[in-house]
Scaffold this motif. Structure first.
Motif, PDB file in Angstrom:
ATOM      1  N   ALA A  56      -8.697   1.334  -0.448  1.00  0.00           N
ATOM      2  CA  ALA A  56      -8.254   0.364   0.560  1.00  0.00           C
ATOM      3  C   ALA A  56      -9.344  -0.639   0.936  1.00  0.00           C
ATOM      4  CB  ALA A  56      -7.752   1.092   1.801  1.00  0.00           C
ATOM      5  N   ILE A 108      -5.570   2.907   5.885  1.00  0.00           N
ATOM      6  CA  ILE A 108      -5.195   1.576   5.407  1.00  0.00           C
ATOM      7  C   ILE A 108      -5.391   0.529   6.507  1.00  0.00           C
ATOM      8  CG2 ILE A 108      -3.259   0.155   4.611  1.00  0.00           C
ATOM      9  CD1 ILE A 108      -2.133   2.797   3.344  1.00  0.00           C
ATOM     10  N   VAL A 157      -4.748   3.833  -1.210  1.00  0.00           N
ATOM     11  CA  VAL A 157      -5.359   4.327   0.029  1.00  0.00           C
ATOM     12  C   VAL A 157      -6.851   4.566  -0.186  1.00  0.00           C
ATOM     13  CG1 VAL A 157      -5.362   6.163   1.758  1.00  0.00           C
ATOM     14  CG2 VAL A 157      -3.199   5.401   0.765  1.00  0.00           C
ATOM     15  N   MET A 184       0.880  -1.162   0.000  1.00  0.00           N
ATOM     16  CA  MET A 184       0.000   0.000   0.000  1.00  0.00           C
ATOM     17  C   MET A 184       0.922   1.217   0.000  1.00  0.00           C
ATOM     18  SD  MET A 184      -3.051  -1.350   0.031  1.00  0.00           S
ATOM     19  CE  MET A 184      -4.223  -0.128   0.616  1.00  0.00           C
TER      20      MET A 184
END
Length: 239
Positions: free
Chosen positions: A137, A186, A134, A128
């Motif tokens: 996510a 996240i 993000v 990530m």
């Protein structure tokens, strides 16, 4: 990166197998992550105006399927000798994740036909490290087995600050509120889907960051060996 050619499946398998046997509890192998500031002496890259935004990481792997399959076959074969996980770098879309996972399935089918053992339930996770990851996510967490936050690239992409540019080095700040909010987003997305969230950027080894990362719920910390004992003592003390 220290080789004279793209390592063959057998060359990679030997190294991955040794790692799996040395660390039977868990080994995470990131697929080819070159480009940007990482070049290969034996492969000529076209000059790019913005290499950090260019042809790198998973983009190269998906564009070079034979090379990608060689690495994935080697990782899968090594998974018969320990707990091995596969991790894809620099994803920006669900389509990329699905395409990469499809190549893993192709490799699994090849190995089955060749009667070569591997872990049928091998975990597949992703880095990530892009703003897109993000924002997406929650969607990614439904299709990945784990997340690993790459704070080095995530910081430069969130802040639009080249981490290799000395003139703006003071603006490269992983403690910037926007970066911290992205990290928290996240972690929360991963936990909503009951998947582990780790960190493999330098921030996980920063003693100033550890208490905050624990508060956010980070599950796994990765760092250089020199920081291990001190960070471990902080984590034990905090928990």
């Amino acid at each position: 990166m220290e080789n004279t050619h793209f390592p063959t499946e057998e060359e990679q398998f030997r190294v991955y197998k040794e790692a799996a046997q040395l660390c039977p509890k868990e080994v995470t192998i990131r697929t080819l992550d070159i480009g940007g500031d990482k070049t290969l002496p034996y492969y000529e890259f076209e000059e790019e105006e913005n290499p950090f935004l260019g042809w790198r990481a998973i983009r190269i792997s998906l564009d070079m399927p034979e090379m990608f399959q060689e690495q994935l076959r080697a990782i899968l074969r090594a998974s018969a000798f320990g707990h091995v996980r596969i991790m894809f770098p620099m994803l920006i879309s669900l389509e990329e994740l699905r395409a990469a996972k499809a190549v893993v399935e192709q490799c699994k089918e090849q190995l089955r036909k060749e009667q070569i053992p591997f872990d049928e339930e091998i975990e597949i996770g992703m880095m990530m490290e892009t703003p897109a990851s993000v924002i997406l996510a929650d969607e990614f967490a439904k299709e990945a087995d784990f997340f690993s936050i790459g704070t080095n690239d995530l910081t430069q992409y969130i802040l639009a600050v080249d981490r290799g540019n000395k003139k703006i080095a003071s603006r490269y700040d992983a403690f910037h509120p926007a970066v911290q909010k992205a990290i928290e987003t996240i972690i929360q997305a991963g936990h909503r889907q009951n998947i582990k969230v780790g960190m493999c950027g330098e921030l996980a080894g920063d003693v100033k960051a550890v208490p905050k990362l624990l508060e956010m719920g980070l599950d796994e910390f990765s760092m250089s060996a020199g920081n291990l004992d001190y960070v471990r003592s902080i984590i034990v003390g905090e928990r």
